[in-house]
Design a protein around this motif. Structure first.
Motif, PDB file in Angstrom:
ATOM      1  N   ASN A 177      -1.962   7.856 -19.122  1.00  0.00           N
ATOM      2  CA  ASN A 177      -2.183   8.263 -17.735  1.00  0.00           C
ATOM      3  C   ASN A 177      -3.465   7.692 -17.140  1.00  0.00           C
ATOM      4  N   ILE A 178      -4.432   7.368 -17.991  1.00  0.00           N
ATOM      5  CA  ILE A 178      -5.619   6.642 -17.499  1.00  0.00           C
ATOM      6  C   ILE A 178      -5.209   5.247 -17.029  1.00  0.00           C
ATOM      7  N   VAL A 179      -4.344   4.579 -17.814  1.00  0.00           N
ATOM      8  CA  VAL A 179      -3.853   3.247 -17.423  1.00  0.00           C
ATOM      9  C   VAL A 179      -3.031   3.334 -16.139  1.00  0.00           C
ATOM     10  N   VAL A 180      -2.151   4.344 -16.051  1.00  0.00           N
ATOM     11  CA  VAL A 180      -1.361   4.550 -14.830  1.00  0.00           C
ATOM     12  C   VAL A 180      -2.287   4.735 -13.631  1.00  0.00           C
ATOM     13  N   GLN A 181      -3.319   5.540 -13.811  1.00  0.00           N
ATOM     14  CA  GLN A 181      -4.277   5.792 -12.725  1.00  0.00           C
ATOM     15  C   GLN A 181      -4.927   4.490 -12.250  1.00  0.00           C
ATOM     16  N   LEU A 182      -5.346   3.645 -13.184  1.00  0.00           N
ATOM     17  CA  LEU A 182      -5.997   2.380 -12.818  1.00  0.00           C
ATOM     18  C   LEU A 182      -5.040   1.462 -12.052  1.00  0.00           C
ATOM     19  N   PHE A 183      -3.790   1.395 -12.498  1.00  0.00           N
ATOM     20  CA  PHE A 183      -2.813   0.554 -11.790  1.00  0.00           C
ATOM     21  C   PHE A 183      -2.505   1.109 -10.396  1.00  0.00           C
ATOM     22  N   VAL A 184      -2.454   2.441 -10.269  1.00  0.00           N
ATOM     23  CA  VAL A 184      -2.229   3.046  -8.944  1.00  0.00           C
ATOM     24  C   VAL A 184      -3.351   2.636  -7.983  1.00  0.00           C
ATOM     25  N   ILE A 185      -4.583   2.672  -8.463  1.00  0.00           N
ATOM     26  CA  ILE A 185      -5.716   2.248  -7.623  1.00  0.00           C
ATOM     27  C   ILE A 185      -5.576   0.779  -7.238  1.00  0.00           C
ATOM     28  N   SER A 186      -5.103  -0.060  -8.181  1.00  0.00           N
ATOM     29  CA  SER A 186      -4.985  -1.504  -7.914  1.00  0.00           C
ATOM     30  C   SER A 186      -3.960  -1.833  -6.832  1.00  0.00           C
ATOM     31  N   THR A 187      -3.018  -0.916  -6.572  1.00  0.00           N
ATOM     32  CA  THR A 187      -1.989  -1.202  -5.561  1.00  0.00           C
ATOM     33  C   THR A 187      -2.583  -1.335  -4.158  1.00  0.00           C
ATOM     34  N   TYR A 188      -3.795  -0.834  -3.961  1.00  0.00           N
ATOM     35  CA  TYR A 188      -4.446  -0.921  -2.646  1.00  0.00           C
ATOM     36  C   TYR A 188      -4.572  -2.373  -2.186  1.00  0.00           C
ATOM     37  N   TRP A 189      -4.730  -3.297  -3.134  1.00  0.00           N
ATOM     38  CA  TRP A 189      -4.936  -4.711  -2.803  1.00  0.00           C
ATOM     39  C   TRP A 189      -3.641  -5.520  -2.849  1.00  0.00           C
ATOM     40  N   SER A 190      -2.519  -4.875  -3.048  1.00  0.00           N
ATOM     41  CA  SER A 190      -1.245  -5.592  -3.182  1.00  0.00           C
ATOM     42  C   SER A 190      -0.526  -5.697  -1.841  1.00  0.00           C
ATOM     43  N   GLN A 191       0.126  -6.864  -1.616  1.00  0.00           N
ATOM     44  CA  GLN A 191       0.880  -7.084  -0.375  1.00  0.00           C
ATOM     45  C   GLN A 191       2.184  -6.281  -0.375  1.00  0.00           C
ATOM     46  N   ASP A 192       2.862  -6.252  -1.504  1.00  0.00           N
ATOM     47  CA  ASP A 192       4.111  -5.499  -1.646  1.00  0.00           C
ATOM     48  C   ASP A 192       4.056  -4.802  -2.997  1.00  0.00           C
ATOM     49  N   ALA A 193       3.393  -3.643  -3.007  1.00  0.00           N
ATOM     50  CA  ALA A 193       3.069  -2.975  -4.271  1.00  0.00           C
ATOM     51  C   ALA A 193       4.317  -2.614  -5.066  1.00  0.00           C
ATOM     52  N   PHE A 194       5.377  -2.151  -4.385  1.00  0.00           N
ATOM     53  CA  PHE A 194       6.567  -1.723  -5.113  1.00  0.00           C
ATOM     54  C   PHE A 194       7.245  -2.899  -5.819  1.00  0.00           C
ATOM     55  N   SER A 195       7.447  -4.005  -5.091  1.00  0.00           N
ATOM     56  CA  SER A 195       8.096  -5.176  -5.706  1.00  0.00           C
ATOM     57  C   SER A 195       7.270  -5.735  -6.855  1.00  0.00           C
ATOM     58  N   LEU A 196       5.945  -5.755  -6.680  1.00  0.00           N
ATOM     59  CA  LEU A 196       5.075  -6.263  -7.741  1.00  0.00           C
ATOM     60  C   LEU A 196       5.212  -5.416  -8.996  1.00  0.00           C
ATOM     61  N   MET A 197       5.129  -4.099  -8.851  1.00  0.00           N
ATOM     62  CA  MET A 197       5.214  -3.216 -10.014  1.00  0.00           C
ATOM     63  C   MET A 197       6.604  -3.260 -10.646  1.00  0.00           C
ATOM     64  N   LEU A 198       7.639  -3.364  -9.814  1.00  0.00           N
ATOM     65  CA  LEU A 198       9.003  -3.457 -10.339  1.00  0.00           C
ATOM     66  C   LEU A 198       9.171  -4.703 -11.212  1.00  0.00           C
ATOM     67  N   ASN A 199       8.746  -5.855 -10.673  1.00  0.00           N
ATOM     68  CA  ASN A 199       8.925  -7.112 -11.416  1.00  0.00           C
ATOM     69  C   ASN A 199       8.031  -7.176 -12.646  1.00  0.00           C
ATOM     70  N   LEU A 200       6.815  -6.643 -12.545  1.00  0.00           N
ATOM     71  CA  LEU A 200       5.902  -6.684 -13.693  1.00  0.00           C
ATOM     72  C   LEU A 200       6.384  -5.749 -14.805  1.00  0.00           C
ATOM     73  N   THR A 201       6.943  -4.604 -14.417  1.00  0.00           N
ATOM     74  CA  THR A 201       7.533  -3.708 -15.416  1.00  0.00           C
ATOM     75  C   THR A 201       8.634  -4.419 -16.180  1.00  0.00           C
ATOM     76  N   SER A 202       9.494  -5.110 -15.437  1.00  0.00           N
ATOM     77  CA  SER A 202      10.620  -5.818 -16.059  1.00  0.00           C
ATOM     78  C   SER A 202      10.144  -6.889 -17.026  1.00  0.00           C
ATOM     79  N   VAL A 203       9.173  -7.691 -16.597  1.00  0.00           N
ATOM     80  CA  VAL A 203       8.756  -8.820 -17.421  1.00  0.00           C
ATOM     81  C   VAL A 203       8.031  -8.341 -18.687  1.00  0.00           C
ATOM     82  N   MET A 204       7.339  -7.190 -18.620  1.00  0.00           N
ATOM     83  CA  MET A 204       6.668  -6.671 -19.816  1.00  0.00           C
ATOM     84  C   MET A 204       7.676  -6.176 -20.855  1.00  0.00           C
ATOM     85  N   SER A 205       8.899  -5.885 -20.418  1.00  0.00           N
ATOM     86  CA  SER A 205       9.924  -5.403 -21.361  1.00  0.00           C
ATOM     87  C   SER A 205      10.674  -6.545 -22.042  1.00  0.00           C
TER      88      SER A 205
END
Length: 478
Positions: free
Chosen positions: A339-367
Motif C-alpha cells: 500500500n505504500i507503493v500504491v500510494q506513491l503511484f497514486v501521487i505520480s498520476t498527477y503528472w500523467s496525461q492519461d493516468a488510467f490508460s498509463l496504469m492499465l497498460n503498465l499493469t498489463s506489461v508487468m504481468s
C-alpha cells in the motif's frame, strides 16, 4: 475451530475470487478502448486471439495445479521451480508491482467516474482526487488487516452485486440493437485510424491482458482451497463466464452508436454509452455498479499482491520481514509495503496525461514476464514427461495447451511495444535490490547463481537506463 480450518475456501468462493479479480475497472472501459482502435470485425479477431491465448494459459494453470500440488504460491512458484532463483524473483516482483499499479488504476477510474458528477475530481488525477484515493487506500488497508477470511467473504458478496449492472447493460443494448448501425461500424466506421487490421488488433492486446488479469486468482490462493482440484475448476468457470461478458460489452455498443462517437467518450465509457441510449439514469446506474465492482476488485488485488510478496519472503526470495503475519494470519508487513507503493503511484498520476490508460497498460506489461514463465514451465514439464507417469494420455493435450500459451505470451511482449517494455525495465532494474537484500540475509555467496542471471540483470539494467533517459528527454511520455 483452528485457524487452518477457518481459512479454507469452497469452490464457489474460489470462483468468486477469479471473477472478482477479473471484473474490475477494465470491463467498464472496453467500449471506448476498442472503438478507438478497431471496429467489430477487428474486435472479434482480437477477442478470438486473446480468449484463445488466455484459455490456453488457464489450462496450463489448471494442469500445473494438478500435477505440481506442492507449488502452492501459483504464478511465482512455477517460475522459480523451472528457471531458478533470479527469474523466480523477477516473476514475483513483476506480478506484485503489476498488482500494485492495477490497484492505482482502480482509484483513478473511481475518481474519473465521480468526475462526471463532481468536476473537482476531473479525470481522476486532480489534487482532490489523489487525496480522496489516499484515504481509501488506508481504509481498505486496515480492513484487510482484520483477516483474509473476512475479506474473501466480502469479495464474494461484492462479486455477485457488481455483475447486475453489467448484465443490465448487455440486456438494454440487446433491446436497442440496430442492425444497420452495426453493419455501418463493422469494418471500422468513419474516422477510423488508417491502420492495417493487424495493427488494429495489436493495439487492443494490452487492454485484453488487463481485463483477463485475475484468471490466476484461484491459483494464487490454492493453499486455501478445500480441495486441490477446485483450483482448476474455479479458474475455467471464472474464465468462461467473464469472457462472455467482456465480448458482449465491447461489441454491443457498435450496434447503438457510431464508432467515432464511442471512441470520443470519457471513461468509464460503459456509463456514457448507456446514458446515450436510455438517458442520465443509465450513467448513474452503471457508475454505481462500477464503484462497487472496482472497490471489490481492489480488495481482491490487495489480497493477491500481499500474498505473493509474503510467500516469496517465506521461501527466502524476498527479505524475510515481508513474510511475517499478524494475529489474524494476514501478511501485515507485505500489505504495508504494497500500500505504500500504491500510494506513491497514486501521487505520480498527477503528472500523467492519461493516468488510467498509463496504469492499465503498465499493469498489463508487468504481468507478461510472470505469465510467459508459467507457460514456459508448463511446456518444460510436458517436454520432460515429468509427472506423466500418472495419466500419460493427457500429455499430448497438455503439450498443445503449453505450446500455444508460450506463443501467445511472446506475441504479447511484441504487441506491448518498446515504450512499455522500457517503462517496465525502470521498475525491474531497481527492484533487484530486494533480491540482493534477501541473499545477504542468507549469507549467500555472490549476487547470482548462474551466468545467465547476469545477462538477464544486465538487460534489465540497460533497459532501466534507456527508459529513464527517454523520460527525461521527453522521448517517452506518460
Amino acid at each position: 475451530m483452528s485457524s487452518g480450518s477457518v481459512q479454507k475456501l469452497s469452490l464457489f468462493a474460489l470462483t468468486a475470487m477469479v471473477v472478482g479479480s477479473m471484473v474490475g475497472s477494465g470491463i467498464f472501459s472496453l467500449p471506448r478502448t476498442f472503438a478507438g482502435a478497431t471496429g467489430p470485425f477487428g474486435a472479434l479477431i482480437a477477442w478470438t486471439i486473446a480468449a484463445g491465448g488466455m484459455y490456453m494459459l488457464a489450462r496450463v494453470f489448471q494442469f500445473l495445479a494438478e500435477r505440481k500440488p506442492d507449488l502452492d504460491a501459483g504464478v511465482y512458484a512455477y517460475a522459480k521451480e523451472g528457471f531458478g532463483d533470479y527469474p523466480g524473483f523477477l516473476s514475483a516482483f513483476g506480478y506484485w508491482i503489476g498488482s500494485c499499479i492495477g490497484n492505482v488504476s482502480y482509484w483513478v477510474l473511481i475518481k474519473s467516474t465521480l468526475g462526471a458528477f463532481f468536476p473537482v475530481f476531473g479525470d481522476g488525477n486532480t489534487v482532490i482526487a489523489i487525496l480522496v484515493a489516499s484515504v481509501g487506500i488506508w481504509l481498505f488497508h486496515f480492513m484487510i488487516l482484520r483477516g483474509i477470511q473476512q475479506a474473501a467473504f466480502i469479495n464474494m458478496v461484492v462479486t455477485i452485486a457488481k455483475i447486475v449492472p453489467i448484465l443490465a447493460f448487455i440486456l438494454i443494448l440487446f433491446v436497442a440493437f440496430k442492425a444497420d448501425m452495426f453493419r455501418a461500424n463493422f469494418w471500422g466506421g468513419e474516422g477510423m485510424p488508417e491502420l492495417s487490421l493487424f495493427e488494429q488488433v495489436r493495439a487492443t492486446m494490452l487492454v485484453t491482458v488487463f481485463v483477463f488479469l485475475g484468471i490466476e486468482g484461484a491459483s494464487v490462493y490454492s493453499r486455501y482451497a478445500k480441495e486441490r482440484r477446485h483450483v482448476g475448476i474455479a479458474t475455467i468457470l471464472g474464465f468462461v463466464g467473464v469472457t462472455a461478458l467482456m465480448v458482449l460489452v465491447s461489441l454491443l455498443p457498435y450496434a447503438v452508436l457510431p464508432q467515432a462517437e464511442i471512441a470520443g467518450m470519457r471513461q468509464p465509457s460503459m456509463a456514457t454509452v448507456l446514458e446515450a441510449v436510455v438517458g442520465p439514469w443509465g450513467a448513474v446506474f452503471v457508475s454505481v455498479g462500477l464503484l462497487v465492482s472496482v472497490l471489490g476488485a481492489y480488495l481482491a488485488w490487495s489480497l493477491i499482491a500481499a500474498e505473493v510478496l509474503s510467500i516469496a519472503a517465506k521461501t527466502r526470495d524476498m527479505p524475510r520481514r515481508f513474510g511475517t503475519e499478524n494475529e489474524n494470519k494476514v501478511p501485515a508487513a507485505a500489505l504495508w509495503l504494497t500500500n505504500i507503493v500504491v500510494q506513491l503511484f497514486v501521487i505520480s498520476t498527477y503528472w500523467s496525461q492519461d493516468a488510467f490508460s498509463l496504469m492499465l497498460n503498465l499493469t498489463s506489461v508487468m504481468s507478461l514476464v510472470p505469465f510467459f514463465l508459467v507457460a514456459a514451465f508448463g511446456f518444460m514439464l510436458v517436454q520432460r514427461r515429468e509427472t506423466y507417469d500418472t495419466r500419460p494420455s493427457e500429455r499430448n493435450r497438455d503439450y498443445v495447451f503449453a505450446f500455444i500459451a508460450v506463443v501467445y505470451t511472446l506475441f504479447l511482449v511484441y504487441a506491448a511495444g518498446a515504450k512499455f517494455l522500457l517503462l517496465s525495465a525502470i521498475l525491474y532494474g531497481p527492484g533487484t535490490v530486494l533480491y540482493f537484500w534477501a541473499r545477504r540475509e542468507q549469507s549467500r555467496s555472490g549476487l547470482f547463481d548462474r551466468p545467465v542471471d547476469w545477462i538477464i540483470f544486465g538487460a534489465a539494467a540497460v533497459g532501466c537506463i534507456v527508459g529513464i533517459h527517454g523520460l527525461v528527454t521527453g522521448y517517452i511520455t506518460i
